[in-house]
Design a protein around this motif. Structure first.
Motif, mmCIF file in Angstrom:
data_model
loop_
_atom_site.group_PDB
_atom_site.id
_atom_site.type_symbol
_atom_site.label_atom_id
_atom_site.label_comp_id
_atom_site.label_asym_id
_atom_site.label_seq_id
_atom_site.Cartn_x
_atom_site.Cartn_y
_atom_site.Cartn_z
ATOM 1 N N GLY A 54 0.788 -1.226 0.000
ATOM 2 C CA GLY A 54 0.000 0.000 0.000
ATOM 3 C C GLY A 54 0.817 1.271 0.000
ATOM 4 O O GLY A 54 0.834 2.017 -0.962
ATOM 5 N N ARG A 55 1.530 1.543 1.077
ATOM 6 C CA ARG A 55 2.282 2.793 1.206
ATOM 7 C C ARG A 55 3.761 2.449 1.359
ATOM 8 O O ARG A 55 4.155 1.697 2.244
ATOM 9 N N THR A 89 -2.536 -1.290 3.353
ATOM 10 C CA THR A 89 -3.691 -0.386 3.370
ATOM 11 C C THR A 89 -4.948 -1.225 3.160
ATOM 12 O O THR A 89 -4.905 -2.285 2.545
ATOM 13 N N ARG A 91 -9.215 -1.092 2.087
ATOM 14 C CA ARG A 91 -10.273 -0.333 1.426
ATOM 15 C C ARG A 91 -11.568 -1.126 1.569
ATOM 16 O O ARG A 91 -11.620 -2.318 1.269
#
Length: 111
Positions: A54-55, A89, A91
């Motif tokens: 994700g990051r 992450t 969602r």
């Protein structure tokens, strides 16, 4: 209105002198036609998509490691790979909810 006749056999056991007797029980009930629509609720939990990359925290890299006196130690040089570091992450794809599915209704009776 539809009428049904049910016969139930209720057994009475009398333990005096070894005598047993049976008594037939008959009764009527009226069943109302069922035009109801019934629903069965089902809980659906939240659906989440997790992205493992994700990051980016630290990008992938290569490094050369060698001794300061590598010529004297035989010229050993190490080429190392360091994979990237990421933070997962999440969602939400579908929030939690109840879904209703049609089902048969229990009969309504009047005595």
């Amino acid at each position: 209105m539809t009428r049904f006749r049910f016969a139930a056999l209720a057994a009475m056991v009398i333990c005096v002198g070894g005598v047993t007797g049976a008594q037939a029980l008959e009764y009527e009930i009226s069943v109302t036609p069922d035009r109801d629509v019934c629903w069965q609720p089902t809980y659906r939990p939240e659906r989440v998509v997790v992205n493992t990359r994700g990051r980016l925290v630290r990008p992938p890299a290569r490094s050369m490691a060698y001794d300061l006196n590598y010529q004297a130690s035989g010229g050993l040089v190490r080429n190392s790979y360091h994979p990237g570091v990421y933070v997962e992450t999440q969602r939400v794809v579908e929030p939690e909810h109840y879904s209703l599915s049609p089902t048969a209704c229990p009969p309504r009776t009047r005595g």
